[in-house]
Design a protein around this motif. Structure first.
Motif, PDB file in Angstrom:
ATOM      1  N   LEU A  50      -9.696   2.948   8.703  1.00 56.20           N
ATOM      2  CA  LEU A  50     -10.100   2.667   7.334  1.00 56.20           C
ATOM      3  C   LEU A  50     -11.590   2.356   7.337  1.00 56.20           C
ATOM      4  O   LEU A  50     -12.094   1.677   8.227  1.00 56.20           O
ATOM      5  CB  LEU A  50      -9.325   1.479   6.767  1.00 56.20           C
ATOM      6  CG  LEU A  50      -7.796   1.498   6.910  1.00 56.20           C
ATOM      7  CD1 LEU A  50      -7.189   0.364   6.094  1.00 56.20           C
ATOM      8  CD2 LEU A  50      -7.204   2.828   6.534  1.00 56.20           C
ATOM      9  N   CYS A  59     -10.688  -1.331   9.845  1.00 58.78           N
ATOM     10  CA  CYS A  59      -9.281  -1.472  10.228  1.00 58.78           C
ATOM     11  C   CYS A  59      -8.764  -0.139  10.740  1.00 58.78           C
ATOM     12  O   CYS A  59      -9.446   0.888  10.646  1.00 58.78           O
ATOM     13  CB  CYS A  59      -8.429  -1.933   9.046  1.00 58.78           C
ATOM     14  SG  CYS A  59      -8.256  -3.727   8.868  1.00 58.78           S
ATOM     15  N   GLY A  61      -5.044   2.475  11.051  1.00 59.25           N
ATOM     16  CA  GLY A  61      -3.875   2.858  10.274  1.00 59.25           C
ATOM     17  C   GLY A  61      -3.127   3.985  10.964  1.00 59.25           C
ATOM     18  O   GLY A  61      -3.576   4.518  11.987  1.00 59.25           O
ATOM     19  N   VAL A  69      -0.666   6.591   4.440  1.00 61.80           N
ATOM     20  CA  VAL A  69      -1.092   5.874   5.635  1.00 61.80           C
ATOM     21  C   VAL A  69      -0.494   4.474   5.609  1.00 61.80           C
ATOM     22  O   VAL A  69      -0.576   3.768   4.600  1.00 61.80           O
ATOM     23  CB  VAL A  69      -2.629   5.783   5.706  1.00 61.80           C
ATOM     24  CG1 VAL A  69      -3.077   4.803   6.789  1.00 61.80           C
ATOM     25  CG2 VAL A  69      -3.224   7.164   5.955  1.00 61.80           C
ATOM     26  N   THR A  71      -0.635   0.684   7.078  1.00 66.97           N
ATOM     27  CA  THR A  71      -1.604  -0.210   7.662  1.00 66.97           C
ATOM     28  C   THR A  71      -1.162  -1.654   7.424  1.00 66.97           C
ATOM     29  O   THR A  71      -0.046  -1.902   6.958  1.00 66.97           O
ATOM     30  CB  THR A  71      -3.020   0.059   7.080  1.00 66.97           C
ATOM     31  OG1 THR A  71      -3.997  -0.711   7.802  1.00 66.97           O
ATOM     32  CG2 THR A  71      -3.094  -0.287   5.605  1.00 66.97           C
ATOM     33  N   CYS A  75      -5.574  -5.997   5.639  1.00 65.15           N
ATOM     34  CA  CYS A  75      -6.729  -5.093   5.642  1.00 65.15           C
ATOM     35  C   CYS A  75      -7.165  -4.712   4.231  1.00 65.15           C
ATOM     36  O   CYS A  75      -8.354  -4.458   3.993  1.00 65.15           O
ATOM     37  CB  CYS A  75      -6.392  -3.814   6.404  1.00 65.15           C
ATOM     38  SG  CYS A  75      -6.303  -3.997   8.199  1.00 65.15           S
ATOM     39  N   VAL A  88     -10.010   6.799   4.274  1.00 64.49           N
ATOM     40  CA  VAL A  88      -9.285   6.999   5.524  1.00 64.49           C
ATOM     41  C   VAL A  88      -9.970   8.119   6.295  1.00 64.49           C
ATOM     42  O   VAL A  88     -10.240   9.196   5.742  1.00 64.49           O
ATOM     43  CB  VAL A  88      -7.809   7.364   5.256  1.00 64.49           C
ATOM     44  CG1 VAL A  88      -7.137   7.885   6.524  1.00 64.49           C
ATOM     45  CG2 VAL A  88      -7.056   6.143   4.726  1.00 64.49           C
ATOM     46  N   GLY A 218      -4.099  -3.257  11.596  1.00 67.64           N
ATOM     47  CA  GLY A 218      -3.510  -2.159  10.841  1.00 67.64           C
ATOM     48  C   GLY A 218      -3.180  -0.952  11.674  1.00 67.64           C
ATOM     49  O   GLY A 218      -2.486  -0.040  11.225  1.00 67.64           O
ATOM     50  N   ILE A 230       2.671  -2.702  13.601  1.00 70.55           N
ATOM     51  CA  ILE A 230       1.366  -2.618  12.955  1.00 70.55           C
ATOM     52  C   ILE A 230       0.560  -3.810  13.453  1.00 70.55           C
ATOM     53  O   ILE A 230       0.992  -4.960  13.315  1.00 70.55           O
ATOM     54  CB  ILE A 230       1.500  -2.691  11.421  1.00 70.55           C
ATOM     55  CG1 ILE A 230       2.398  -1.572  10.894  1.00 70.55           C
ATOM     56  CG2 ILE A 230       0.124  -2.631  10.759  1.00 70.55           C
ATOM     57  CD1 ILE A 230       2.837  -1.793   9.449  1.00 70.55           C
TER      58      ILE A 230
END
Length: 271
Positions: A50, A59, A61, A69, A71, A75, A88, A218, A230
């Motif tokens: 991210l 972050c 993902g 996505v 995450t 985040c 992204v 994430g 995660i």
């Protein structure tokens, strides 16, 4: 907008703001792949990060469908009203290689409605992209309620990210990976009083040395070809008897799948 939540030795909030107007990250923020090695998005096409519009990565993902996505909630908490602030990036091993891969704007952010603080659980969010990824970016299946067996202690899992290489150090320019064993719930509870096995899972070595860190929040923890965790929170980075704590994806299968199925496919392919 925060990175992954990780606690310092004093359990202070270590929250980095990514220059966007967002809610402060509770608890702590640390998770890069400490002790990791270089990896390629060709081998892990679902690994994304991210970023802000200027490309600043904050972050990680996981691509779960061609337009969704998964995450961490911490985040993106506070960005639901301005999802276009979040991008992204996929297919880019080197964050400085701006001609590689794709950078796609987010058009919708779902944060688990019960999320308030990563230490209390529910640290999961789903982003809907403004454009659909092409077949070069293969999604990763998520763990289902039937996958309890995949969380057995000592199962080796892969963690991925572009975060810091040491606590308080510089973030990695490149995608990194590491393999870590899942830790029993009993052992993790001894390490963290706030650990909740219903919504969290731990992974790491008793001696430390390999872990996520700031900026890996994430990002995925993968085993058996599934997204099991995660990257969520922890204490410091790669400390002895302080494994990383991850959202237990299996526990949120229903909510995540509702989000993955919530919108029709977009007509535009990118990549």
């Amino acid at each position: 907008m925060g990175e992954k939540i990780r606690m310092g030795r004093a359990l202070a909030v270590v929250c980095l703001l990514a220059g966007l107007v967002a809610a402060a990250v509770p608890a702590s923020a640390d998770v890069r792949i400490v002790g990791g090695t270089r990896a390629s998005t060709q081998d892990y096409p679902y690994a994304v990060y991210l970023a802000q519009q200027d490309g600043f990565q904050f972050c990680g993902g996981t691509l779960a469908t061609s337009e969704k996505v998964v995450t961490a909630a911490h985040c993106v908490k506070g960005e639901q009203e301005t999802p276009g602030n979040v991008y992204v990036v996929a297919g880019r091993d080197d964050k400085k290689a701006t001609n590689a891969g794709v950078m796609v704007q987010v058009r919708h952010i779902w944060v688990h409605p019960s999320y308030t603080d990563a230490l209390k659980g529910h640290d999961v969010a789903v982003l809907t992209l403004s454009k659909r990824m092409n077949a070069n970016y293969a999604p990763l299946p998520i763990a289902t309620p039937d996958d309890q067996w995949a969380y057995e202690p000592n199962t080796m899992a892969t963690i991925l990210g572009w975060g810091r290489t040491s606590s308080g150090g510089q973030t990695s320019q490149y995608l990194l990976r590491a393999d870590v064993p899942l830790v029993s719930d009993e052992s993790c509870k001894q390490s963290f009083g706030k650990f909740n096995p219903a919504s969290m899972v731990c992974a790491g070595y008793a001696q430390g040395g390999i872990d996520g860190c700031q900026g890996d929040s994430g990002g995925p923890m993968v085993a058996h070809g599934r997204l099991l965790g995660i990257s969520s929170w922890g204490e410091g980075c790669a400390l002895a008897n302080k494994p990383g704590v991850y959202t237990r994806v299996m526990a949120y299968y229903k909510e995540i799948m509702e989000q993955l199925r919530s919108t029709p496919r977009l007509g535009t392919l990118v990549g």
